[in-house]
Design a protein around this motif. Structure first.
Motif, PDB file in Angstrom:
ATOM      1  N   TYR A 135       9.675 -55.814  23.071  1.00  0.00           N
ATOM      2  CA  TYR A 135       9.930 -54.721  24.010  1.00  0.00           C
ATOM      3  C   TYR A 135       9.872 -55.207  25.455  1.00  0.00           C
ATOM      4  N   ALA A 136       8.953 -56.135  25.719  1.00  0.00           N
ATOM      5  CA  ALA A 136       8.830 -56.687  27.078  1.00  0.00           C
ATOM      6  C   ALA A 136      10.085 -57.473  27.452  1.00  0.00           C
ATOM      7  N   PHE A 137      10.657 -58.220  26.503  1.00  0.00           N
ATOM      8  CA  PHE A 137      11.881 -58.970  26.776  1.00  0.00           C
ATOM      9  C   PHE A 137      13.054 -58.029  27.033  1.00  0.00           C
ATOM     10  N   VAL A 138      13.163 -56.957  26.238  1.00  0.00           N
ATOM     11  CA  VAL A 138      14.243 -55.982  26.446  1.00  0.00           C
ATOM     12  C   VAL A 138      14.104 -55.331  27.824  1.00  0.00           C
ATOM     13  N   THR A 139      12.869 -54.974  28.186  1.00  0.00           N
ATOM     14  CA  THR A 139      12.623 -54.394  29.516  1.00  0.00           C
ATOM     15  C   THR A 139      12.980 -55.382  30.618  1.00  0.00           C
ATOM     16  N   LEU A 183      22.191 -60.494  29.184  1.00  0.00           N
ATOM     17  CA  LEU A 183      22.451 -60.344  27.756  1.00  0.00           C
ATOM     18  C   LEU A 183      21.605 -61.314  26.932  1.00  0.00           C
ATOM     19  N   VAL A 184      21.380 -62.520  27.487  1.00  0.00           N
ATOM     20  CA  VAL A 184      20.575 -63.516  26.769  1.00  0.00           C
ATOM     21  C   VAL A 184      19.157 -63.005  26.562  1.00  0.00           C
ATOM     22  N   THR A 185      18.553 -62.447  27.623  1.00  0.00           N
ATOM     23  CA  THR A 185      17.197 -61.907  27.516  1.00  0.00           C
ATOM     24  C   THR A 185      17.165 -60.715  26.570  1.00  0.00           C
ATOM     25  N   LEU A 186      18.202 -59.874  26.631  1.00  0.00           N
ATOM     26  CA  LEU A 186      18.265 -58.700  25.751  1.00  0.00           C
ATOM     27  C   LEU A 186      18.337 -59.108  24.288  1.00  0.00           C
TER      28      LEU A 186
END
Length: 213
Positions: A135-139, A183-186
């Motif tokens: 969740y932290a990476f998506v944020t 997009l990579v982080t998402l």
């Protein structure tokens, strides 16, 4: 049997090393967060003229690129800088969100490694720790876009209108602020979330096995 013992020892050593490293990164990101908080508190008291003078004397040569805009940052351009407190607040606020996000990620990874170090592998708690990291990476993927917007606003607000920056101001009048997320982080967050679900299912199977035995 001997091979199994060797593999077990190597795994425990590997996890122990990662556990120590995670504490180092946690300390670094926590320190960065405190620095950003301290800087944000100091913004109302900063001598803006002195900061502008420091930027003008700093040897900065780079290029800023955005959607439909490419500007060479030269000494001539830096001489037009006039920093505003509002742009500094936005830049500090977005940077603080990133620092908090990285601190949270390293904290959850640290807790996960602590459990792994204690030989607790497939547990509900571990799956939750990994899920929080996801969740932290998506944020973070969306926060990075906010940092980009804050940086653009900082550049646009801090440059006095001169012939050297005419291109920037024509770009602003055309509504050129550009928001984009990583997009990579998402996708990294989505992939980590899948791993969390695998760990959760592994914890379920482990529980089923323990009850059977």
């Amino acid at each position: 049997m001997t091979d199994n013992i060797v593999v077990h020892k190597r795994f425990k050593t590997f996890i122990s090393v990662l556990y120590v490293i995670s504490y180092i990164f946690l300390g670094i990101f926590a320190f960065m967060t405190l620095c950003v908080v301290g800087g944000s508190i100091a913004i109302p008291f900063l001598p803006l003229d002195q900061i502008s003078n420091w930027l003008q004397t700093a040897p900065i040569e780079t290029t800023y690129q955005g959607t439909g805009l490419s500007v060479q940052i030269t000494d001539e351009l830096i001489e037009t800088v006039s920093i505003t407190r509002s742009s500094l607040f936005l830049l500090a606020g977005s940077t603080l969100l990133v620092a908090l996000n990285f601190t949270a990620i390293t904290y959850f990874v640290n807790r996960w490694l602590k459990n792994m170090k204690s030989a607790d592998i497939f547990t509900e708690q571990n799956s939750k720790m990994i899920e929080y990291v996801a969740y932290a990476f998506v944020t973070l993927a969306f926060i990075q876009g906010l940092v980009g917007l804050a940086f653009q606003h900082f550049i646009y607000e801090s440059l006095v209108v001169t012939n050297a920056v005419e291109e920037i101001y024509s770009f602003i009048q055309g509504g050129g602020y550009d928001y984009s997320f990583s997009l990579v982080t998402l996708f990294s967050g989505v992939f980590i979330w899948i791993i969390a679900k695998v760990f959760k299912y592994g914890a379920f199977l482990q529980d089923e096995y323990d009850q059977t035995v």
